[in-house]
Motif scaffolding. Structure first.
Motif, PDB file in Angstrom:
ATOM      1  N   GLY A  25       0.817  -1.203   0.000  1.00 44.30           N
ATOM      2  CA  GLY A  25       0.000   0.000   0.000  1.00 44.30           C
ATOM      3  C   GLY A  25       0.848   1.248   0.000  1.00 44.30           C
ATOM      4  O   GLY A  25       1.547   1.519   0.953  1.00 44.30           O
ATOM      5  N   THR A  26       0.802   1.999  -1.096  1.00 42.28           N
ATOM      6  CA  THR A  26       1.484   3.282  -1.150  1.00 42.28           C
ATOM      7  C   THR A  26       0.504   4.317  -1.668  1.00 42.28           C
ATOM      8  O   THR A  26      -0.508   3.982  -2.277  1.00 42.28           O
ATOM      9  CB  THR A  26       2.722   3.240  -2.063  1.00 42.28           C
ATOM     10  OG1 THR A  26       2.295   2.953  -3.389  1.00 42.28           O
ATOM     11  CG2 THR A  26       3.732   2.216  -1.597  1.00 42.28           C
ATOM     12  N   ILE A  35      -7.272   9.291  -0.532  1.00 40.62           N
ATOM     13  CA  ILE A  35      -6.518   8.848   0.636  1.00 40.62           C
ATOM     14  C   ILE A  35      -7.136   9.510   1.857  1.00 40.62           C
ATOM     15  O   ILE A  35      -7.444  10.698   1.842  1.00 40.62           O
ATOM     16  CB  ILE A  35      -5.038   9.227   0.502  1.00 40.62           C
ATOM     17  CG1 ILE A  35      -4.438   8.529  -0.705  1.00 40.62           C
ATOM     18  CG2 ILE A  35      -4.272   8.859   1.764  1.00 40.62           C
ATOM     19  CD1 ILE A  35      -3.048   8.994  -1.044  1.00 40.62           C
ATOM     20  N   SER A  36      -7.341   8.744   2.901  1.00 39.95           N
ATOM     21  CA  SER A  36      -7.971   9.266   4.116  1.00 39.95           C
ATOM     22  C   SER A  36      -7.044   9.079   5.309  1.00 39.95           C
ATOM     23  O   SER A  36      -6.180   8.209   5.317  1.00 39.95           O
ATOM     24  CB  SER A  36      -9.280   8.522   4.400  1.00 39.95           C
ATOM     25  OG  SER A  36     -10.191   8.699   3.352  1.00 39.95           O
ATOM     26  N   GLY A  78      -1.027  17.527   1.284  1.00 40.07           N
ATOM     27  CA  GLY A  78      -0.769  16.870   2.561  1.00 40.07           C
ATOM     28  C   GLY A  78       0.026  15.593   2.401  1.00 40.07           C
ATOM     29  O   GLY A  78       0.879  15.271   3.203  1.00 40.07           O
ATOM     30  N   VAL A  79      -0.238  14.858   1.323  1.00 39.19           N
ATOM     31  CA  VAL A  79       0.493  13.614   1.075  1.00 39.19           C
ATOM     32  C   VAL A  79       1.951  13.920   0.768  1.00 39.19           C
ATOM     33  O   VAL A  79       2.853  13.258   1.233  1.00 39.19           O
ATOM     34  CB  VAL A  79      -0.161  12.821  -0.088  1.00 39.19           C
ATOM     35  CG1 VAL A  79       0.704  11.643  -0.475  1.00 39.19           C
ATOM     36  CG2 VAL A  79      -1.545  12.353   0.322  1.00 39.19           C
ATOM     37  N   ILE A 108      -1.677   2.608   4.183  1.00 36.04           N
ATOM     38  CA  ILE A 108      -0.703   2.939   3.144  1.00 36.04           C
ATOM     39  C   ILE A 108       0.502   3.640   3.757  1.00 36.04           C
ATOM     40  O   ILE A 108       0.468   4.109   4.894  1.00 36.04           O
ATOM     41  CB  ILE A 108      -1.314   3.819   2.043  1.00 36.04           C
ATOM     42  CG1 ILE A 108      -1.814   5.153   2.627  1.00 36.04           C
ATOM     43  CG2 ILE A 108      -2.410   3.094   1.308  1.00 36.04           C
ATOM     44  CD1 ILE A 108      -2.205   6.150   1.594  1.00 36.04           C
ATOM     45  N   ILE A 109       1.545   3.709   2.971  1.00 28.77           N
ATOM     46  CA  ILE A 109       2.763   4.401   3.367  1.00 28.77           C
ATOM     47  C   ILE A 109       2.827   5.698   2.589  1.00 28.77           C
ATOM     48  O   ILE A 109       2.767   5.687   1.362  1.00 28.77           O
ATOM     49  CB  ILE A 109       3.999   3.534   3.051  1.00 28.77           C
ATOM     50  CG1 ILE A 109       3.906   2.214   3.791  1.00 28.77           C
ATOM     51  CG2 ILE A 109       5.285   4.272   3.404  1.00 28.77           C
ATOM     52  CD1 ILE A 109       4.881   1.170   3.298  1.00 28.77           C
ATOM     53  N   LEU A 110       2.883   6.813   3.295  1.00 27.10           N
ATOM     54  CA  LEU A 110       2.939   8.108   2.604  1.00 27.10           C
ATOM     55  C   LEU A 110       4.343   8.444   2.191  1.00 27.10           C
ATOM     56  O   LEU A 110       5.297   8.136   2.753  1.00 27.10           O
ATOM     57  CB  LEU A 110       2.392   9.215   3.505  1.00 27.10           C
ATOM     58  CG  LEU A 110       0.918   9.088   3.857  1.00 27.10           C
ATOM     59  CD1 LEU A 110       0.506  10.213   4.780  1.00 27.10           C
ATOM     60  CD2 LEU A 110       0.074   9.116   2.620  1.00 27.10           C
TER      61      LEU A 110
END
Length: 110
Positions: A25-26, A35-36, A78-79, A108-110
């Motif tokens: 998950g990216t 994305i939340s 923000g990401v 996920i990994i930001l």
């Protein structure tokens, strides 16, 4: 002798590369929705999640699905900043309950 060392080294690095896990998950591969950032992520079978879903008249067919609780969308800015979500960043399939619960979430990994 040198040729054998080169071949051995190449084989070792090839084996290591093949055995290295790839994060699933990216932020780049979140194609199910925005994305939340969720305060909590629990399985749909969790008693507190089941009670909350019942109050909202939300039916989840897959009890192994993850449910995000108290979620807010993250912007692209923000990401990129990386620190916009101090809780759990997730990619969810169903955000139709206004962020109170998001269904089918994958961290996920930001």
């Amino acid at each position: 002798m040198f040729a054998k060392a080169v071949i051995y080294t190449a084989a070792v690095f090839t084996a290591l590369a093949a055995a290295t896990p790839v994060p699933q998950g990216t932020a780049a591969n979140c194609n199910t929705g925005p994305i939340s950032c969720c305060q909590d992520v629990r399985p749909a079978s969790d008693a507190s999640v089941t009670a909350l879903l019942g109050l909202l008249n939300v039916v989840v067919d897959d009890l192994t699905a993850s449910v995000g609780i108290q979620c807010s969308p993250l912007s692209v800015i923000g990401v990129a900043g990386g620190s916009a979500c101090s809780s759990t960043p997730v990619c969810c399939e169903n955000n139709s309950v206004g962020g109170l619960v998001n269904i089918g979430c994958v961290p996920i990994i930001l």
